[in-house]
Design a protein around this motif. Structure first.
Motif, PDB file in Angstrom:
ATOM      1  N   ASP A   1      -1.885   0.845  -6.620  1.00 19.13           N
ATOM      2  CA  ASP A   1      -0.615   1.214  -7.261  1.00 19.13           C
ATOM      3  C   ASP A   1       0.413   1.505  -6.171  1.00 19.13           C
ATOM      4  O   ASP A   1       0.878   2.636  -6.003  1.00 19.13           O
ATOM      5  CB  ASP A   1      -0.799   2.432  -8.168  1.00 19.13           C
ATOM      6  N   ILE A   2       0.725   0.458  -5.431  1.00 18.89           N
ATOM      7  CA  ILE A   2       1.660   0.520  -4.287  1.00 18.89           C
ATOM      8  C   ILE A   2       2.846  -0.377  -4.610  1.00 18.89           C
ATOM      9  O   ILE A   2       2.656  -1.459  -5.182  1.00 18.89           O
ATOM     10  CB  ILE A   2       0.945  -0.019  -3.020  1.00 18.89           C
ATOM     11  N   VAL A   3       4.051   0.036  -4.243  1.00 20.58           N
ATOM     12  CA  VAL A   3       5.233  -0.818  -4.429  1.00 20.58           C
ATOM     13  C   VAL A   3       5.327  -1.751  -3.226  1.00 20.58           C
ATOM     14  O   VAL A   3       5.516  -1.297  -2.093  1.00 20.58           O
ATOM     15  CB  VAL A   3       6.514   0.038  -4.543  1.00 20.58           C
ATOM     16  N   TRP A   4       5.194  -3.035  -3.435  1.00 21.24           N
ATOM     17  CA  TRP A   4       5.234  -4.005  -2.336  1.00 21.24           C
ATOM     18  C   TRP A   4       6.661  -4.465  -2.067  1.00 21.24           C
ATOM     19  O   TRP A   4       7.557  -4.261  -2.884  1.00 21.24           O
ATOM     20  CB  TRP A   4       4.347  -5.200  -2.691  1.00 21.24           C
ATOM     21  N   PHE A   5       6.879  -5.088  -0.945  1.00 22.86           N
ATOM     22  CA  PHE A   5       8.206  -5.625  -0.622  1.00 22.86           C
ATOM     23  C   PHE A   5       8.602  -6.617  -1.722  1.00 22.86           C
ATOM     24  O   PHE A   5       7.775  -7.423  -2.157  1.00 22.86           O
ATOM     25  CB  PHE A   5       8.179  -6.313   0.746  1.00 22.86           C
ATOM     26  N   GLY A   6       9.841  -6.483  -2.176  1.00 25.74           N
ATOM     27  CA  GLY A   6      10.310  -7.369  -3.251  1.00 25.74           C
ATOM     28  C   GLY A   6      10.129  -6.745  -4.616  1.00 25.74           C
ATOM     29  O   GLY A   6      10.616  -7.267  -5.618  1.00 25.74           O
ATOM     30  N   GLU A   7       9.427  -5.590  -4.688  1.00 25.69           N
ATOM     31  CA  GLU A   7       9.252  -4.914  -5.981  1.00 25.69           C
ATOM     32  C   GLU A   7      10.175  -3.702  -6.057  1.00 25.69           C
ATOM     33  O   GLU A   7      10.597  -3.155  -5.036  1.00 25.69           O
ATOM     34  CB  GLU A   7       7.787  -4.485  -6.162  1.00 25.69           C
ATOM     35  N   MET A   8      10.462  -3.263  -7.253  1.00 19.05           N
ATOM     36  CA  MET A   8      11.378  -2.136  -7.481  1.00 19.05           C
ATOM     37  C   MET A   8      10.652  -0.820  -7.214  1.00 19.05           C
ATOM     38  O   MET A   8       9.587  -0.593  -7.768  1.00 19.05           O
ATOM     39  CB  MET A   8      11.837  -2.193  -8.951  1.00 19.05           C
ATOM     40  N   PRO A   9      11.223   0.036  -6.343  1.00 17.21           N
ATOM     41  CA  PRO A   9      10.588   1.349  -6.137  1.00 17.21           C
ATOM     42  C   PRO A   9      10.524   2.131  -7.442  1.00 17.21           C
ATOM     43  O   PRO A   9      11.291   1.885  -8.373  1.00 17.21           O
ATOM     44  CB  PRO A   9      11.524   2.041  -5.133  1.00 17.21           C
ATOM     45  N   TYR A  10       9.609   3.101  -7.508  1.00 19.11           N
ATOM     46  CA  TYR A  10       9.412   3.917  -8.711  1.00 19.11           C
ATOM     47  C   TYR A  10      10.444   5.050  -8.757  1.00 19.11           C
ATOM     48  O   TYR A  10      10.977   5.485  -7.740  1.00 19.11           O
ATOM     49  CB  TYR A  10       8.010   4.530  -8.695  1.00 19.11           C
TER      50      TYR A  10
END
Ligand code: APR
Length: 231
Positions: free
Chosen positions: A145-154
């Protein structure tokens, strides 16, 4: 009744450096050892889930073997004494929690697992693999459950509200290399907050801060918290 946000603290890898967890962009940083495109993007995970799981299994093991340092403990003390303090972290380790703080993990957490099929979240096992079945829907679609590059931060809406409300914004141990976190100081300043950068060296956004404290976090952060709490 949630108290109005007084202080927002944003931490980066520098706050965990003295716990033995590497940073990303310093000389021996993680991104000088592995290629982001191979382990920290949704495309990398689709291409080779076993390689990505292995990378986060390594990081999860290192985080679990590390201990919170004096900076983590000082920030927990600040949050306990000043409930109007919001702690946002870019870090995915759990050292803030283990020191007694309650961080907002905008980039997710190594301690969390997520099912890409049904969205179920649960506590990640020490070692994850592509063969793991989701405890919710049994699909073999689990990921860290990690935000990867290109994904929207939580938690971005909640973070924006805190930045609008706070009187003081403090960035600790972050290079200011990655947005949206790198823009939080400017956002808080535009809403009228004073801004302070506590770092080992100048960051990419140093010039945008009102005040600066330079030095290792285990020395600078406890000193700063003492001054805030003792006036
Ligand atoms: N005390 C204080 N600051 C330190 C220390 C220390 N002991 N050691 C290093 N630093 C500072 C460095 O000077 C640098 O400015 O911490 C910062 C670390 O910068 P990065 O390695 O870029 O880490 P970070 O800013 O957290 O990266 C942001 O980028 O790769 C993504 O998702 C990842 O959350 C991460 C984001």
């Amino acid at each position: 009744m949630t108290p109005k946000t007084g202080i927002v603290v944003l931490t980066g890898a520098g706050v965990s450096a003295e716990s033995g967890l590497g940073t990303f962009r310093d000389t021996d940083g993680l991104w000088t050892q592995v290629n982001i495109e191979e382990v920290a993007t949704p495309e990398a995970f689709a291409r080779d889930p076993a390689k990505v799981h292995a990378f986060y299994n390594m990081r999860r093991g290192k985080a679990r073997a590390a201990d919170p340092n004096a900076a983590h403990h000082a920030l927990a003390r600040l949050q306990q004494a000043r409930p109007d303090t919001v702690l946002i972290t870019q870090n995915v380790d759990d050292l803030h929690e283990r020191a007694g703080a309650a961080p907002i993990h905008m980039h997710g957490a190594l301690a969390g697992a997520l099912c890409q099929a049904c969205g179920h979240r649960w506590a990640a096992p020490e070692v994850m693999s592509p063969d793991d079945a989701c405890p919710g829907c049994a699909a073999r679609a689990t990921r860290p459950d990690i935000v990867w590059f290109g994904e929207m931060p939580y938690h971005m809406e909640r973070i924006a509200e805190h930045l609008q409300e706070c009187d003081l914004f403090v960035a600790i141990g972050t290079s200011g290399a990655v947005y949206p976190a790198a823009g939080f100081g400017a956002e808080a300043a535009m809403a009228g907050a004073e801004t302070l950068e506590i770092n080992l060296a100048a960051s990419d956004v140093t010039d945008g801060f009102d005040r600066h404290i330079v030095g290792p976090a285990t020395q600078t952060v406890p000193d700063w918290v003492d001054r805030v709490l003792n006036g």
